[in-house]
Design a protein around this motif. Structure first.
Motif, PDB file in Angstrom:
ATOM      1  N   ALA A 173     104.907  32.129 -32.814  1.00 49.07           N
ATOM      2  CA  ALA A 173     104.228  30.935 -32.300  1.00 49.07           C
ATOM      3  C   ALA A 173     104.640  29.645 -33.028  1.00 49.07           C
ATOM      4  O   ALA A 173     104.832  28.615 -32.367  1.00 49.07           O
ATOM      5  CB  ALA A 173     102.712  31.117 -32.345  1.00 49.07           C
ATOM      6  N   PRO A 174     104.815  29.636 -34.359  1.00 46.47           N
ATOM      7  CA  PRO A 174     105.253  28.395 -35.016  1.00 46.47           C
ATOM      8  C   PRO A 174     106.628  27.911 -34.525  1.00 46.47           C
ATOM      9  O   PRO A 174     106.840  26.706 -34.373  1.00 46.47           O
ATOM     10  CB  PRO A 174     105.300  28.764 -36.497  1.00 46.47           C
ATOM     11  CG  PRO A 174     104.310  29.878 -36.629  1.00 46.47           C
ATOM     12  CD  PRO A 174     104.449  30.661 -35.352  1.00 46.47           C
ATOM     13  N   LEU A 175     107.518  28.836 -34.261  1.00 44.90           N
ATOM     14  CA  LEU A 175     108.832  28.451 -33.727  1.00 44.90           C
ATOM     15  C   LEU A 175     108.689  27.809 -32.349  1.00 44.90           C
ATOM     16  O   LEU A 175     109.340  26.797 -32.057  1.00 44.90           O
ATOM     17  CB  LEU A 175     109.750  29.668 -33.642  1.00 44.90           C
ATOM     18  CG  LEU A 175     110.314  30.177 -34.959  1.00 44.90           C
ATOM     19  CD1 LEU A 175     110.930  31.557 -34.779  1.00 44.90           C
ATOM     20  CD2 LEU A 175     111.348  29.198 -35.504  1.00 44.90           C
ATOM     21  N   ASP A 176     107.849  28.397 -31.514  1.00 39.32           N
ATOM     22  CA  ASP A 176     107.641  27.854 -30.172  1.00 39.32           C
ATOM     23  C   ASP A 176     107.046  26.452 -30.232  1.00 39.32           C
ATOM     24  O   ASP A 176     107.484  25.551 -29.506  1.00 39.32           O
ATOM     25  CB  ASP A 176     106.720  28.777 -29.362  1.00 39.32           C
ATOM     26  CG  ASP A 176     107.346  30.145 -29.121  1.00 39.32           C
ATOM     27  OD1 ASP A 176     108.587  30.221 -29.000  1.00 39.32           O
ATOM     28  OD2 ASP A 176     106.589  31.130 -29.056  1.00 39.32           O
ATOM     29  N   ALA A 177     106.051  26.265 -31.081  1.00 37.86           N
ATOM     30  CA  ALA A 177     105.417  24.946 -31.199  1.00 37.86           C
ATOM     31  C   ALA A 177     106.412  23.898 -31.675  1.00 37.86           C
ATOM     32  O   ALA A 177     106.478  22.790 -31.122  1.00 37.86           O
ATOM     33  CB  ALA A 177     104.224  25.027 -32.162  1.00 37.86           C
ATOM     34  N   VAL A 178     107.217  24.250 -32.674  1.00 42.76           N
ATOM     35  CA  VAL A 178     108.178  23.291 -33.224  1.00 42.76           C
ATOM     36  C   VAL A 178     109.268  22.969 -32.210  1.00 42.76           C
ATOM     37  O   VAL A 178     109.632  21.803 -32.021  1.00 42.76           O
ATOM     38  CB  VAL A 178     108.758  23.803 -34.559  1.00 42.76           C
ATOM     39  CG1 VAL A 178     109.989  23.010 -34.966  1.00 42.76           C
ATOM     40  CG2 VAL A 178     107.694  23.711 -35.652  1.00 42.76           C
ATOM     41  N   VAL A 179     109.797  23.972 -31.537  1.00 40.42           N
ATOM     42  CA  VAL A 179     110.879  23.692 -30.586  1.00 40.42           C
ATOM     43  C   VAL A 179     110.359  22.891 -29.391  1.00 40.42           C
ATOM     44  O   VAL A 179     111.092  22.057 -28.843  1.00 40.42           O
ATOM     45  CB  VAL A 179     111.636  24.971 -30.158  1.00 40.42           C
ATOM     46  CG1 VAL A 179     110.900  25.761 -29.087  1.00 40.42           C
ATOM     47  CG2 VAL A 179     113.043  24.628 -29.697  1.00 40.42           C
ATOM     48  N   ASP A 180     109.109  23.081 -28.992  1.00 37.51           N
ATOM     49  CA  ASP A 180     108.538  22.264 -27.917  1.00 37.51           C
ATOM     50  C   ASP A 180     108.527  20.789 -28.316  1.00 37.51           C
ATOM     51  O   ASP A 180     108.936  19.915 -27.544  1.00 37.51           O
ATOM     52  CB  ASP A 180     107.105  22.708 -27.586  1.00 37.51           C
ATOM     53  CG  ASP A 180     107.042  24.013 -26.809  1.00 37.51           C
ATOM     54  OD1 ASP A 180     108.100  24.478 -26.305  1.00 37.51           O
ATOM     55  OD2 ASP A 180     105.935  24.594 -26.722  1.00 37.51           O
ATOM     56  N   GLU A 181     108.064  20.511 -29.533  1.00 42.88           N
ATOM     57  CA  GLU A 181     108.008  19.121 -30.010  1.00 42.88           C
ATOM     58  C   GLU A 181     109.409  18.543 -30.213  1.00 42.88           C
ATOM     59  O   GLU A 181     109.674  17.389 -29.875  1.00 42.88           O
ATOM     60  CB  GLU A 181     107.200  19.029 -31.306  1.00 42.88           C
ATOM     61  CG  GLU A 181     105.729  19.332 -31.128  1.00 42.88           C
ATOM     62  CD  GLU A 181     105.042  18.367 -30.164  1.00 42.88           C
ATOM     63  OE1 GLU A 181     105.371  17.166 -30.147  1.00 42.88           O
ATOM     64  OE2 GLU A 181     104.163  18.836 -29.414  1.00 42.88           O
ATOM     65  N   LEU A 182     110.312  19.347 -30.761  1.00 48.15           N
ATOM     66  CA  LEU A 182     111.685  18.867 -30.968  1.00 48.15           C
ATOM     67  C   LEU A 182     112.377  18.578 -29.641  1.00 48.15           C
ATOM     68  O   LEU A 182     113.152  17.621 -29.542  1.00 48.15           O
ATOM     69  CB  LEU A 182     112.490  19.882 -31.776  1.00 48.15           C
ATOM     70  CG  LEU A 182     112.153  19.992 -33.252  1.00 48.15           C
ATOM     71  CD1 LEU A 182     112.937  21.132 -33.896  1.00 48.15           C
ATOM     72  CD2 LEU A 182     112.425  18.676 -33.982  1.00 48.15           C
TER      73      LEU A 182
END
Length: 197
Positions: A173-182
């Motif tokens: 989930a942290p990877l998904d959240a970060v890549v969405d924002e990036l």
């Protein structure tokens, strides 16, 4: 348990084993004995192939991992726009985390946080290279160079940090959240670069 004889020889086997062990347990906890046991390389080959000792092995393992990861990143960035490429990178990392039951991380982060200065230096160069690759892609996508460089630094730091958090929390989930924002950020700097300058 020793592995079968490596067709590339004991040196390559030791480097591959060192990378795998660094990903699981970090630099400080990876010994020559661990590498020998994991690689199946003969004990006498250690100082033959790494005359400068453990430090040389850690440096060369970090360099090998950095070259492999950098080449993969370059291929992915070449095949998509920046947001798509970052998502593909995250998908690769997710599969690696899941396959390793969240017990394996990035060997470059492990080297950067490790006890061997030469390996830390190689890790620093790898991060710089990754930032350059992402910045170049952002520029190719339409971003202004200065802004692309700062966003690329943010992307590398955020993705590596998310990878560490994902490993600790045992969820991607942290990877998904970060890549969405990036992805949103990358689109904003490539769609209207004059507004971002």
């Amino acid at each position: 348990m020793a592995r079968r004889k490596d067709p590339d020889g004991p040196r390559a086997a030791m480097i591959r084993s060192a990378i795998a062990l660094i990903r699981r347990q970090g630099v400080a906890a990876t010994s020559f004995a661990d590498v020998l046991a994991d690689s199946g390389a003969p004990r006498g080959s250690v100082y033959h192939h790494f005359p400068e000792g453990r430090s040389q092995l850690m440096e060369e393992a970090t360099r090998s991992a950095a070259e492999h990861l950098g080449a993969g990143m370059a291929r992915i960035l070449d095949a998509s726009d920046t947001p798509g490429a970052l998502r593909e990178l995250v998908d690769l990392w997710r599969r690696g985390l899941e396959a390793g039951d969240y017990a394996v991380g990035c060997p470059i982060v492990a080297a950067a946080l490790g006890t061997e200065r030469a390996a830390r230096d190689v890790a620093g160069t790898a991060f710089e290279t990754w930032c350059d690759l992402i910045a170049d892609k952002l520029v190719a996508d339409g971003a202004e160079r200065r802004r692309a460089s700062s966003v690329a630094m943010l992307a590398v730091g955020a993705l590596e940090g998310a990878l560490v958090v994902a490993q600790a929390r045992r969820t991607s989930a942290p990877l998904d959240a970060v890549v969405d924002e990036l992805s949103l950020l990358c689109r904003s700097v490539t769609e209207s670069p004059d507004a971002e300058a």
